[in-house]
Write a protein that holds these residues in place. Structure first.
Motif, short mmCIF file in Angstrom:
data_model
loop_
_atom_site.label_atom_id
_atom_site.label_comp_id
_atom_site.label_asym_id
_atom_site.label_seq_id
_atom_site.Cartn_x
_atom_site.Cartn_y
_atom_site.Cartn_z
N GLN A 152 26.32 23.65 57.39
CA GLN A 152 25.83 24.63 56.43
C GLN A 152 26.06 24.16 55.00
O GLN A 152 25.33 24.50 54.10
CB GLN A 152 26.53 25.96 56.65
CG GLN A 152 26.03 26.66 57.88
CD GLN A 152 25.97 28.15 57.65
OE1 GLN A 152 26.92 28.74 57.20
NE2 GLN A 152 24.84 28.74 57.95
N SER A 153 27.13 23.41 54.80
CA SER A 153 27.44 22.96 53.44
C SER A 153 27.54 21.44 53.45
O SER A 153 28.13 20.86 54.35
CB SER A 153 28.75 23.55 52.96
OG SER A 153 29.16 22.90 51.79
N LYS A 155 29.29 19.66 51.87
CA LYS A 155 30.65 19.17 51.68
C LYS A 155 31.28 18.72 52.99
O LYS A 155 32.19 17.90 53.01
CB LYS A 155 31.50 20.27 51.06
CG LYS A 155 32.60 19.70 50.23
CD LYS A 155 33.16 20.72 49.29
CE LYS A 155 34.47 20.25 48.74
NZ LYS A 155 34.34 19.51 47.54
N ASN A 156 30.78 19.27 54.10
CA ASN A 156 31.36 18.91 55.39
C ASN A 156 30.76 17.64 55.98
O ASN A 156 31.21 17.17 57.01
CB ASN A 156 31.15 20.06 56.38
CG ASN A 156 31.75 21.34 55.85
OD1 ASN A 156 32.75 21.30 55.13
ND2 ASN A 156 31.14 22.47 56.17
#
Lengths: 165, 256
Positions: A152-153, A155-156
């Protein structure tokens, strides 16, 4: 000579992306990345179109490249990836097709001559469909990394060049 | 103690809605708004559910353990692209998670982000004009056409900014800009100057294309936010219609 023409186009593509980036008020630190991404994505699109891929497939691969690069750029510059991705794909947005379709629709309303009407209808439908599909593949291409990694992000998503915050 | 807790919760809801409305007004897509709000709410130990529409946000913040539930509604800000805001809020949301910011710090950061300056007007005008010139060059225009596209874009964007300052309807602002640009770029077509004056005419209004509404529309549709996607798409189509109207007016004026 061929290479020189290509390089010149590359620079113009970059400037087109930068212009929109400034219109959208992106952070200053992201500007040169957007220049590179816009130029690379646009160049890939032009290259594929030259190979005979057509504007839709060309735009798709251009947008996929921009999408993948934007994930790395987001990690590197600490901004959401779409801050890079949107200004970079804007030069590929089929604005010309969209308003030609609109112009065609407006003209269709005051034209009764049979042959001109069908010619105009042809052009309008052609422009409208191209605008729609190019737009679809642009959004699909930009979100490809997210769709494939099922995150979803951004950043992951693990990125090799990531620096510590 | 009870009272201060309540105040805190109400401040949290206000902040979350403020963040959501700022994101919506700055050109973020619906999934980003939802993820950011939930990330911030989770950092303070609450869950958040969000109803996102184009003009208003509805938020419910709740915590089952504390038996706490509150709902609020807020209008979104007028829409315009501001990616400094989106980027700043995204950074802030991670700082809230990683560095355990308190609510006062968050409020301070939002106030700061609101005052972050746009680029100087002249820089914006000339860079967007340069982008217009680039489009013209990519279409295959010569030096003459590139110059025409530059000037048409520069003055057209200036007109749009002035019209926006006078608080005209946003679509009308775009119509004015498209009309100005195509009147300028149409003059060489009428007088038949240069090799391909029609290239400059076709590219002079490209800076107005509704790129953000259309791309956000598609990414919302792909994400399952069908309603938001349709609303954004129709917004984009009306903008395209306004541009086409401007072009058409110029074509009829010059009779080309």
């Amino acid at each position: 000579m061929e290479l020189l023409v290509f390089f010149e186009k590359w620079i113009w593509l970059g400037f087109a992306a930068i212009g929109f980036a400034i219109l959208f008020n992106v952070p200053l630190r992201t500007l040169w990345v957007i220049f590179l991404m816009g130029a690379l994505g646009g160049a890939l699109k032009l290259f594929i179109m030259k190979l005979g891929g057509g504007i839709i497939i060309g735009s798709f691969f251009g947008a996929v490249l921009v999408g993948i690069l934007s994930i790395g750029a987001g990690h590197y510059k600490h901004s959401p990836p779409f801050v890079f991705a949107i200004p970079s794909v804007i030069p590929m947005v089929p604005g010309a097709f969209a308003y030609r379709m609109m112009l065609g629709l407006v003209r269709l309303t005051n034209n009764t001559d049979q042959t001109t009407f069908s010619q105009l209808l042809n052009d309008t439908v052609d422009n409208g469909l191209k605008a729609f599909f190019v737009l679809l593949v642009l959004a699909l291409g930009v979100s490809t990394p997210m769709l494939i990694t099922r995150q979803q992000s951004a950043k992951n998503i693990k990125v090799p060049l990531k620096k510590d915050r | 103690m009870e009272h201060s807790d309540e105040e805190k919760n109400s401040e949290l809801c206000k902040l979350l809605l403020e963040v959501g409305s700022l994101l919506m007004g700055s050109g973020a897509n619906s999934a980003r708004i939802r993820i950011t709000i939930q990330r911030i709410a989770n950092a303070y130990g609450y869950d958040a559910e969000l109803l996102i529409t184009h003009r208003a946000l509805m938020l419910s913040v709740y915590n089952d353990e504390k038996d706490f539930f509150v709902s609020r509604l807020k209008r979104t800000l007028p829409h315009g692209a501001n990616f400094k805001m989106v980027s700043g809020i995204s950074r802030m949301s991670w700082q809230i998670v990683d560095e355990k910011w308190n609510l006062a710090q968050v409020r301070q950061e939002i106030v700061r982000l609101k005052t972050v300056a746009h680029y100087p007007r002249l820089v914006t005008l000339s860079m967007v004009a340069l982008a217009g010139a680039s489009f013209c060059r990519l279409f295959g225009g010569g030096y003459m056409e590139v110059m025409v596209a530059f000037v048409a874009t520069f003055i057209g964007l200036f007109v749009r900014q002035e019209a926006a300052k006078k608080a005209f309807n946003p679509y009308l602002c775009i119509y004015f800009a498209a009309l100005t640009s195509s009147l300028i770029a149409g003059l060489p077509v009428k007088l038949n100057l240069g090799a391909h004056p029609d290239y400059a005419f076709a590219t002079s209004v490209l800076y107005l294309i509704p790129g953000i509404p259309l791309i956000n529309s598609m990414s919302d549709l792909l994400d399952g936010n069908i309603m938001n996607g349709m609303v954004r798409g129709i917004n984009g189509l009306i903008i395209a219609f306004a541009i086409a109207m401007g072009l058409l007016s110029a074509i009829l004026t010059y009779n080309i």
